[in-house]
Design a protein around this motif. Sequence first.
Motif, PDB file in Angstrom:
ATOM      1  N   HIS A  63       4.048  -3.284 -10.788  1.00  0.00           N
ATOM      2  CA  HIS A  63       4.269  -2.734  -9.448  1.00  0.00           C
ATOM      3  C   HIS A  63       5.494  -1.833  -9.416  1.00  0.00           C
ATOM      4  N   LEU A  64       6.587  -2.256 -10.029  1.00  0.00           N
ATOM      5  CA  LEU A  64       7.811  -1.445 -10.008  1.00  0.00           C
ATOM      6  C   LEU A  64       7.595  -0.099 -10.689  1.00  0.00           C
ATOM      7  N   TYR A  65       6.851  -0.084 -11.808  1.00  0.00           N
ATOM      8  CA  TYR A  65       6.549   1.182 -12.476  1.00  0.00           C
ATOM      9  C   TYR A  65       5.730   2.093 -11.564  1.00  0.00           C
ATOM     10  N   ASP A  66       4.711   1.545 -10.919  1.00  0.00           N
ATOM     11  CA  ASP A  66       3.842   2.345 -10.043  1.00  0.00           C
ATOM     12  C   ASP A  66       4.648   2.935  -8.881  1.00  0.00           C
ATOM     13  N   TYR A  67       5.477   2.115  -8.230  1.00  0.00           N
ATOM     14  CA  TYR A  67       6.247   2.599  -7.081  1.00  0.00           C
ATOM     15  C   TYR A  67       7.299   3.621  -7.521  1.00  0.00           C
ATOM     16  N   THR A  68       7.883   3.431  -8.717  1.00  0.00           N
ATOM     17  CA  THR A  68       8.890   4.383  -9.194  1.00  0.00           C
ATOM     18  C   THR A  68       8.283   5.764  -9.424  1.00  0.00           C
ATOM     19  N   VAL A  69       7.070   5.796 -10.017  1.00  0.00           N
ATOM     20  CA  VAL A  69       6.390   7.082 -10.237  1.00  0.00           C
ATOM     21  C   VAL A  69       6.123   7.792  -8.915  1.00  0.00           C
ATOM     22  N   LYS A  70       5.615   7.059  -7.943  1.00  0.00           N
ATOM     23  CA  LYS A  70       5.288   7.680  -6.662  1.00  0.00           C
ATOM     24  C   LYS A  70       6.539   8.161  -5.935  1.00  0.00           C
ATOM     25  N   LEU A  71       7.620   7.374  -5.992  1.00  0.00           N
ATOM     26  CA  LEU A  71       8.846   7.794  -5.317  1.00  0.00           C
ATOM     27  C   LEU A  71       9.463   9.015  -6.003  1.00  0.00           C
TER      28      LEU A  71
ATOM     29  N   SER B 294       0.847  -1.190   0.000  1.00  0.00           N
ATOM     30  CA  SER B 294       0.000   0.000   0.000  1.00  0.00           C
ATOM     31  C   SER B 294       0.884   1.241   0.000  1.00  0.00           C
ATOM     32  N   ASP B 295       0.271   2.404  -0.270  1.00  0.00           N
ATOM     33  CA  ASP B 295       1.038   3.653  -0.265  1.00  0.00           C
ATOM     34  C   ASP B 295       1.624   3.926   1.118  1.00  0.00           C
TER      35      ASP B 295
END
Length: 970
Positions: free
Chosen positions: A200-208, A132-133
Motif C-alpha cells: 500500500h505504501l508503495y502504491d500511494y507513494t507513486v500516486k502522490l 481508495s484514490d
Amino acid sequence: MEVGKMTVSINKAINTQEVAVKEKHARTCILGTHHEKGAQTFWSVVNRLPLSSNAVLCWKFCHVFHKLLRDGHPNVLKDSVRYKNELNDMSRMWSHLSEGYGQLCSIYLKLLRTKMEFHTKNPWFPGNLQMSDRQLDEAGENDVNNFFQLTVEMFDYLECELNLFQTVFSSLDMSRSVSVTAAGQCRLAPLIQVILDCSHLYDYTVKLLFKLHSCLPADTLQGHRDRFLEQFRKLKDLFYRSSNLQYFKRLIQIPQLPENPPNFLRASALSEHISPVVVIPAEASSPDSEPITDLVETDTASQQSLFDNKFDDIFGSSFSNDPFNFSGQNGMNKDDKDRLIEQLYQEISALKEELDNFKAESHRLGVQLRGRISELEAELAEQQHLKQQALDESDFLRTELEELKKQWEDTEKAQRSLTEIERKAQANEQRYTKLKEKYSELVQNHADLLRKTQEQAEVLETLKRELTASKQELQALQSTLQSSLQSEAERSTRTVGLEQERDTLVVAVTQRSQEVTALQAELQQLKDALDSEKESSSKSLEILQTRLGEKESREQALQQRLLDEQFALLQCTVQEAEQMVQDSLNRLDDPAHISCTSSADYLLCRTLAASDSIERLQGAHGKYLSNRSDVSSLLPCVALFAHLISDTILQGSATSHMVPMEPADLLSEMCKQCGSEALHFLGALKDEASLGGANCTAVRNCLSQISALGEELRPKGLDIEQEELGDLVDKEMAATSAAVETAVARIEDMLSKSRAGDTGVKLEVNERILGSCTDLMQAIQVLVLASKDLQREIVESGRGAASPKEFYARNSRWTEGLISASKAVGWGATVMVDAADLVVQGKGKFEELMVCSHEIAASTAQLVAASKVKADKDSANLARLRQASRGVNQATAGVVASTKSGKSQIEEKDSMDFSSMTLTQIKRQEMDSQVRVLELENQLQKERQKLGELRKKHYKLAGVAEGWDEDAAE
C-alpha cells in the motif's frame, strides 16, 4: 467474548517458544479488541510480561501488536499511544544486543512507534492502509504542501518497513532451508504484515509523486525521486526473495514490481502504473497450525502422522479409520485421490532429501570448526611464548635503565663541579671590581694633586711679575740716579734721601730675592713630589692594568675551559652512545643472539619511542648550539637516543628471527642501516667542525621503514569463544596451583634423594639450590592465592547483576591476559623443577636453572600486572598481591645466588692444575685443545646450518597457521 478467554489467547500467542504465532490465537486477540472496542485487556496482560528480559517474547509481542494495529478496532491506536515512550525505551535497550533477536526487536519496536505516529498524525488512514484514490486525494485537502509533507512521512514509514525486512533476511542463513524450521518461521511470520503495509505504501507513494510533479518543478522534487528510486530497488529485491521462500508460497501471493521504476517526468506514465495487490488465499492454513518442522523428521511414524493430518484436512476426519474408503467422498473420484497421495509422498521424499543434505552440511561445518579450534589453540600457545620472551626483554631493558640512571648521576656530579667553577669566577669578578674602584680613587687623588700644583705655579708667576716690576722700578731709579749725578749740584740735597731709599730698595730686593729663592726651592720640591707621585701613579696604573689584563685572560681561560669541559662531557656521552649502538650492532652477529625473539607489536612500541627521542634530541641540539656553555639538556637526550636506537635494533633483529626469510632479511638489513646512520649522526655530534650541521633525518627515515615493516609483520589476533573464558580462567588458575604443588613435591623428593646419595660439597650445593627452589615455589603459591583473591574481588565489584562468566566475556582482553599469565607461571614452575633435577643429577647446567628462575619471575610479574590492571588502588588484596610479588622476586634472587655460589664451588673443585706437567705434556695438551676448538667450530657451523633449515620449516608451518599465504595471494 469473555475477558478470560482473550487473556488466555494473548498469553498463548505471546510466549517464549521460538515458533511463529498461531493464527487462531492472534485472531482471538483481534476479535477481542472489536468486542471491547479497544485494547485495554491486551495492554493489561502485556504489561505483566517480561518483554525487556526475553527477546523472543518481545518479538512475538511486536508481531501480535502489529496485527492489532492493522486489523483490530480503531480504538487500539488510541489506547496504545500512551505506551509509545515505553516502546521507545525498550527499542533503545534492545539495540545494545547485537546478536539474536536483540536488533530485530529494536527495529520492530521502532517500526511500530513510527506506525502509531503516522496514523495519529493522519487519522484518515486506517490501520491496514486500505484507501481508495478519492480518499487519498481528500487526505491532502487539495493542498500541494500537504501532499509534499505526506509523501515525506510515507517515505519514512516505508523506510522503517524495509529496514525490518532487510534485517530479518540478514539474520537468516539463506543457504539452508530456514523457512521450514520453527526458528526460521518465527522470524519470517511478521513479514506478512510488513509485505501488506509495503504494497500500500508503495502504491500511494507513486500516486502522490505523480500528483506533486503535476504541480511543482522537477528540480524541486529531485530529492523525492532519488529516495523513491532507492526504496524501489530495495522493495523489488525483497519481494523477489520472499516469493522464492517455501514458507510464503502457501500463505501469501507476493506481487512483483515492474522491471523499471515509474517515470514521474512523464505524466502519461501514471496510466501504466499497476497497483501491487497482495493475495492471501482463503484456504491457506495458519503458519503454525501445521508445523512444517514435522516434515524434516526422519522417523517413519511422524511422516505417516503428517500424511494423515493432511489427508484429514482434505478429505475430512471421517476417513481417518479407513483412509482408502472413498465411497462416502463427495464428488471426488479415485484418480484425484491417488494423485494427491502421490503428491504428498513426493513432498515427503523431497523433504527427506533436504534433511539429509542439512545433516551432511552440519557435519561438514562441525569438522571445519573443530579444525579451526585446533589452529587457534596452536596460535594461542605461540602468542603466549612470544609474550614471555617480551617480558624477559623488559627485565633486560630495566637493568639497562638503571645503568643509565647511574650515568646520569655522574653527569650531575660534573654539573656540580661546573657550578663550583662558576662560583670561583664570580668571586674573581668581585675582586676585580674592588681593584677597579681602588684605581679610580688613585686617579682622583692624582687629579687633585695636579690641581694643587697648578695653584702654586700661579702664585709663583705672580711673584715673578712683581719681581720684574721691581727690577723695572730699580732701573728707573738708577736712571734717575745717573741724572742726579749729572746734576749733583741740583740733587745733592736729594742724594742722602735717594741712598736711603736705595738701601731700602736693596733690602726689599734682597728680601724679594730670598722669597723668590725660597719659592723656587719650594717649587722644585713640589715638582719633585709631583714627579714622584706621577711615577708612583704610573706604576700603580700599570700594576692595575696588568692585573686587569690577567683577570680578563683568566676569565677567558675559564670560559674556554668551561666550553671545553662542556664539549668534553658531550664527547664522552656521545662516545658512550656510540659504544652502545655499536654493541647492539655487534650483538646482531653474535650466535647467542640467534635464540632471542620478539614480537612486531613490541618492535613498533620501541620504534615509536625512538622516534620521539629524536624529536627531543633535535630540540636539545638547537638549544646547545645557541648556548654552548649549557649542555645539560643535550646529554640525557643523547643517552636516551642511543639506548632507544640500540633497543630498536635488537628488537628488530629479534623480531626477524620469528618471521619469513624475505621480510626477516629486509628487517635485519634495515636495522643495520639504522645503526650505521645513528653512528654517523653521533660522530657528527662528537666533532667540533660538524657539530652545527649534525642531522638525524636519515635515522628517522630508517625508523619509519622499520615501523612500516613492523606493521606488516604484526600477527593476527586470537579468537576465543567468550563463553569459554570464564571457565578457562578458573581452569588455568587451578592448573597453575596444581603445577606449583607438584613442583614442591618433586623438589622435596629430589632433596631426600640427594641427602641419601650425595656427600661433601655436592650435597651442600644441592641442599642450598633445592632449598632456594622450595622457597621460590612457596612464594609462588602465596602469589597465586593472592591473585585469586584479587580477581574474585574485581569480578564481584565489577560484574553488577551479570554472572562471573559474563564479566569475563565482557572483559575478554583482560581475561586472556590472566589465562596467558597463569599458563606461563605453571609452565615455568615445571621447567625449573626439571632443570633443578638435571643439575642435582650432574647432567644439567647451572645457567639453565638461573634462566628458568628468571622466566618464573617474568611470568609472575605478568600475572601480577594482569591481576591488578582492574583493581582498586586502595584494595587490601592488591597490597597483599604486591607483597607476594616482592616475595617472589626475593626468592628468585635467592635461587640465582645459590646457583652462582654452587657453580663457583663446583668449578673451584674441578679447576685445572698444570703445575706438575712438563713442557712436552703442555704442548701436547695445547695441540689437543686446538684440535678440539676446530672440531667445535665445525660442529657450530653444522648446527647453524641445521638451525637455518629448522627455521625455514618453522616459517613455512607458521605461515600456514598465520595465513601468510592467503595474504600474499590477496
